[in-house]
Design a protein around this motif. Structure first.
Motif, PDB file in Angstrom:
ATOM      1  N   HIS A  14       0.274  -1.321  -0.157  1.00 24.93           N
ATOM      2  CA  HIS A  14      -0.010  -0.335  -0.152  1.00 24.93           C
ATOM      3  C   HIS A  14       0.492   1.411   0.067  1.00 24.93           C
ATOM      4  CE1 HIS A  14      -3.240   2.239   0.460  1.00 24.93           C
ATOM      5  NE2 HIS A  14      -2.678   3.168   1.228  1.00 24.93           N
ATOM      6  N   LEU A  15       1.332   1.188   0.834  1.00 32.46           N
ATOM      7  CA  LEU A  15       2.718   2.245   1.052  1.00 32.46           C
ATOM      8  C   LEU A  15       3.535   1.971  -0.378  1.00 32.46           C
ATOM      9  CD1 LEU A  15       4.252   2.425   4.660  1.00 32.46           C
ATOM     10  CD2 LEU A  15       2.682   4.200   3.440  1.00 32.46           C
ATOM     11  N   LYS A  16       4.094   1.582  -1.260  1.00 32.66           N
ATOM     12  CA  LYS A  16       4.334   1.758  -2.386  1.00 32.66           C
ATOM     13  C   LYS A  16       3.632   1.984  -3.855  1.00 32.66           C
ATOM     14  CE  LYS A  16       8.104  -2.173  -2.216  1.00 32.66           C
ATOM     15  NZ  LYS A  16       8.496  -3.000  -3.019  1.00 32.66           N
ATOM     16  N   MET A  17       2.763   1.789  -3.374  1.00 27.85           N
ATOM     17  CA  MET A  17       1.533   2.113  -4.582  1.00 27.85           C
ATOM     18  C   MET A  17      -0.036   4.014  -4.005  1.00 27.85           C
ATOM     19  SD  MET A  17       1.374   0.240  -6.816  1.00 27.85           S
ATOM     20  CE  MET A  17       0.578   0.124  -7.620  1.00 27.85           C
ATOM     21  N   ARG A  18       0.781   3.851  -2.981  1.00 29.41           N
ATOM     22  CA  ARG A  18      -0.003   5.134  -1.979  1.00 29.41           C
ATOM     23  C   ARG A  18      -0.271   6.321  -3.122  1.00 29.41           C
ATOM     24  NH1 ARG A  18       0.117   8.579   2.877  1.00 29.41           N
ATOM     25  NH2 ARG A  18      -2.364   8.269   3.549  1.00 29.41           N
ATOM     26  N   ASN A  19       1.000   6.644  -3.545  1.00 26.86           N
ATOM     27  CA  ASN A  19       1.162   8.144  -4.438  1.00 26.86           C
ATOM     28  C   ASN A  19       0.827   7.524  -6.385  1.00 26.86           C
ATOM     29  OD1 ASN A  19       0.686   9.593  -2.023  1.00 26.86           O
ATOM     30  ND2 ASN A  19       2.752   8.908  -1.661  1.00 26.86           N
ATOM     31  N   SER A  20       0.928   6.647  -6.084  1.00 24.71           N
ATOM     32  CA  SER A  20       0.667   6.458  -8.142  1.00 24.71           C
ATOM     33  C   SER A  20      -1.240   6.484  -8.712  1.00 24.71           C
ATOM     34  CB  SER A  20       1.687   4.589  -8.069  1.00 24.71           C
ATOM     35  OG  SER A  20       0.581   4.005  -7.894  1.00 24.71           O
ATOM     36  N   GLU A  21      -0.418   6.199  -9.731  1.00 27.78           N
ATOM     37  CA  GLU A  21      -1.948   6.180 -10.253  1.00 27.78           C
ATOM     38  C   GLU A  21      -2.805   5.048 -10.559  1.00 27.78           C
ATOM     39  OE1 GLU A  21      -3.177   9.302 -12.526  1.00 27.78           O
ATOM     40  OE2 GLU A  21      -1.601  10.124 -11.663  1.00 27.78           O
ATOM     41  N   GLN A  22      -4.353   4.975 -10.564  1.00 26.74           N
ATOM     42  CA  GLN A  22      -4.985   4.300 -10.090  1.00 26.74           C
ATOM     43  C   GLN A  22      -4.350   2.923 -11.397  1.00 26.74           C
ATOM     44  OE1 GLN A  22      -7.470   3.457  -8.449  1.00 26.74           O
ATOM     45  NE2 GLN A  22      -7.617   1.930  -9.124  1.00 26.74           N
ATOM     46  N   GLN A  23      -4.015   2.976 -12.843  1.00 25.35           N
ATOM     47  CA  GLN A  23      -3.519   1.663 -13.141  1.00 25.35           C
ATOM     48  C   GLN A  23      -2.303   1.826 -13.917  1.00 25.35           C
ATOM     49  OE1 GLN A  23      -6.000   0.684 -15.023  1.00 25.35           O
ATOM     50  NE2 GLN A  23      -7.519   2.499 -14.256  1.00 25.35           N
ATOM     51  N   GLU A  24      -1.505   2.071 -13.104  1.00 28.40           N
ATOM     52  CA  GLU A  24      -0.334   1.461 -12.445  1.00 28.40           C
ATOM     53  C   GLU A  24      -0.319   0.147 -11.904  1.00 28.40           C
ATOM     54  OE1 GLU A  24       4.510   3.242 -10.723  1.00 28.40           O
ATOM     55  OE2 GLU A  24       2.041   4.666 -11.359  1.00 28.40           O
ATOM     56  N   GLU A  25       0.741  -0.522 -12.369  1.00 26.93           N
ATOM     57  CA  GLU A  25       1.080  -1.321 -12.336  1.00 26.93           C
ATOM     58  C   GLU A  25       1.915  -1.928 -11.387  1.00 26.93           C
ATOM     59  OE1 GLU A  25       3.542  -3.431 -15.197  1.00 26.93           O
ATOM     60  OE2 GLU A  25       2.267  -3.493 -17.190  1.00 26.93           O
ATOM     61  N   ILE A  26       1.372  -3.094 -10.555  1.00 20.70           N
ATOM     62  CA  ILE A  26       2.130  -2.894  -9.080  1.00 20.70           C
ATOM     63  C   ILE A  26       3.320  -3.526  -8.836  1.00 20.70           C
ATOM     64  CG2 ILE A  26       1.703  -5.089  -7.163  1.00 20.70           C
ATOM     65  CD1 ILE A  26      -0.695  -4.775  -7.648  1.00 20.70           C
ATOM     66  N   PRO A  27       4.711  -2.967  -8.077  1.00 22.73           N
ATOM     67  CA  PRO A  27       6.136  -3.219  -8.309  1.00 22.73           C
ATOM     68  C   PRO A  27       5.647  -4.384  -8.134  1.00 22.73           C
ATOM     69  CG  PRO A  27       5.339  -1.049  -6.199  1.00 22.73           C
ATOM     70  CD  PRO A  27       3.930  -2.120  -7.559  1.00 22.73           C
ATOM     71  N   GLY A  28       7.090  -5.448  -8.554  1.00 19.41           N
ATOM     72  CA  GLY A  28       7.275  -6.812  -8.587  1.00 19.41           C
ATOM     73  C   GLY A  28       6.563  -7.827  -9.864  1.00 19.41           C
ATOM     74  N   LEU A  29       5.347  -7.051 -10.230  1.00 11.42           N
ATOM     75  CA  LEU A  29       4.124  -7.931 -11.196  1.00 11.42           C
ATOM     76  C   LEU A  29       4.837  -7.558 -12.025  1.00 11.42           C
ATOM     77  CD1 LEU A  29       0.830  -8.230  -9.878  1.00 11.42           C
ATOM     78  CD2 LEU A  29       2.837  -9.952  -9.189  1.00 11.42           C
ATOM     79  N   ALA A  30       5.400  -6.594 -13.188  1.00  8.04           N
ATOM     80  CA  ALA A  30       5.660  -5.777 -14.030  1.00  8.04           C
ATOM     81  C   ALA A  30       6.398  -6.510 -15.013  1.00  8.04           C
ATOM     82  CB  ALA A  30       6.043  -4.069 -13.458  1.00  8.04           C
ATOM     83  N   LYS A  31       7.883  -7.025 -13.698  1.00  8.19           N
ATOM     84  CA  LYS A  31       8.936  -7.704 -14.972  1.00  8.19           C
ATOM     85  C   LYS A  31       8.352  -8.988 -14.991  1.00  8.19           C
ATOM     86  CE  LYS A  31      10.238  -9.576 -10.515  1.00  8.19           C
ATOM     87  NZ  LYS A  31       9.593 -11.363 -10.572  1.00  8.19           N
ATOM     88  N   ASP A  32       7.238  -9.543 -14.606  1.00  8.58           N
ATOM     89  CA  ASP A  32       6.580 -10.542 -15.304  1.00  8.58           C
ATOM     90  C   ASP A  32       5.594 -10.248 -16.115  1.00  8.58           C
ATOM     91  OD1 ASP A  32       8.081 -12.212 -12.984  1.00  8.58           O
ATOM     92  OD2 ASP A  32       7.049 -12.379 -11.840  1.00  8.58           O
ATOM     93  N   LYS A  33       5.788  -9.025 -16.608  1.00  3.59           N
ATOM     94  CA  LYS A  33       4.272  -9.061 -17.458  1.00  3.59           C
ATOM     95  C   LYS A  33       4.619  -9.551 -18.949  1.00  3.59           C
ATOM     96  CE  LYS A  33       1.276  -5.666 -19.030  1.00  3.59           C
ATOM     97  NZ  LYS A  33       0.887  -4.605 -19.081  1.00  3.59           N
ATOM     98  N   GLU A  34       4.041 -10.563 -19.807  1.00  5.60           N
ATOM     99  CA  GLU A  34       4.219 -10.695 -20.996  1.00  5.60           C
ATOM    100  C   GLU A  34       3.735  -9.933 -22.240  1.00  5.60           C
ATOM    101  OE1 GLU A  34       6.881 -12.645 -22.350  1.00  5.60           O
ATOM    102  OE2 GLU A  34       7.987 -13.202 -20.771  1.00  5.60           O
TER     103      GLU A  34
END
Length: 88
Positions: A53-73
């Motif tokens: 929550h603290l990592k994503m608190r100030n991010s845009e609603q559509q921004e990817e969760i840290p840690g998941l973006a690296k696995d995205k295909e």
């Protein structure tokens, strides 16, 4: 909780808490839990919920969760082949 997790929580918590200096720590943790949609008891609140929550608190609603973006295909076929270990 491991020491590195404590350090990560403190590192993420400090700048956000400075934005609400009138709240004590428990009040601020309750505010974070409420923002994250957590409905349980405060003593059951996990460090994972706080960290993400603290990592994503100030991010845009559509921004990817840290840690998941690296696995995205982008391509389903590539994702399937990678998951089965056929390609690296």
């Amino acid at each position: 909780m491991k020491c590195h997790r404590v350090n990560e929580v403190i590192e993420l918590l400090h700048p956000e808490w400075k934005k609400d200096p009138n709240l004590n720590l428990v009040e601020f943790l309750l505010k974070l839990a409420e923002e994250a949609g957590y409905k349980g008891k405060l003593e059951d609140l996990s460090d994972d919920i706080l960290i993400y929550h603290l990592k994503m608190r100030n991010s845009e609603q559509q921004e990817e969760i840290p840690g998941l973006a690296k696995d995205k295909e982008e391509d389903f076929k590539t994702a399937l082949l990678r998951a089965r270990g056929i390609i690296d």
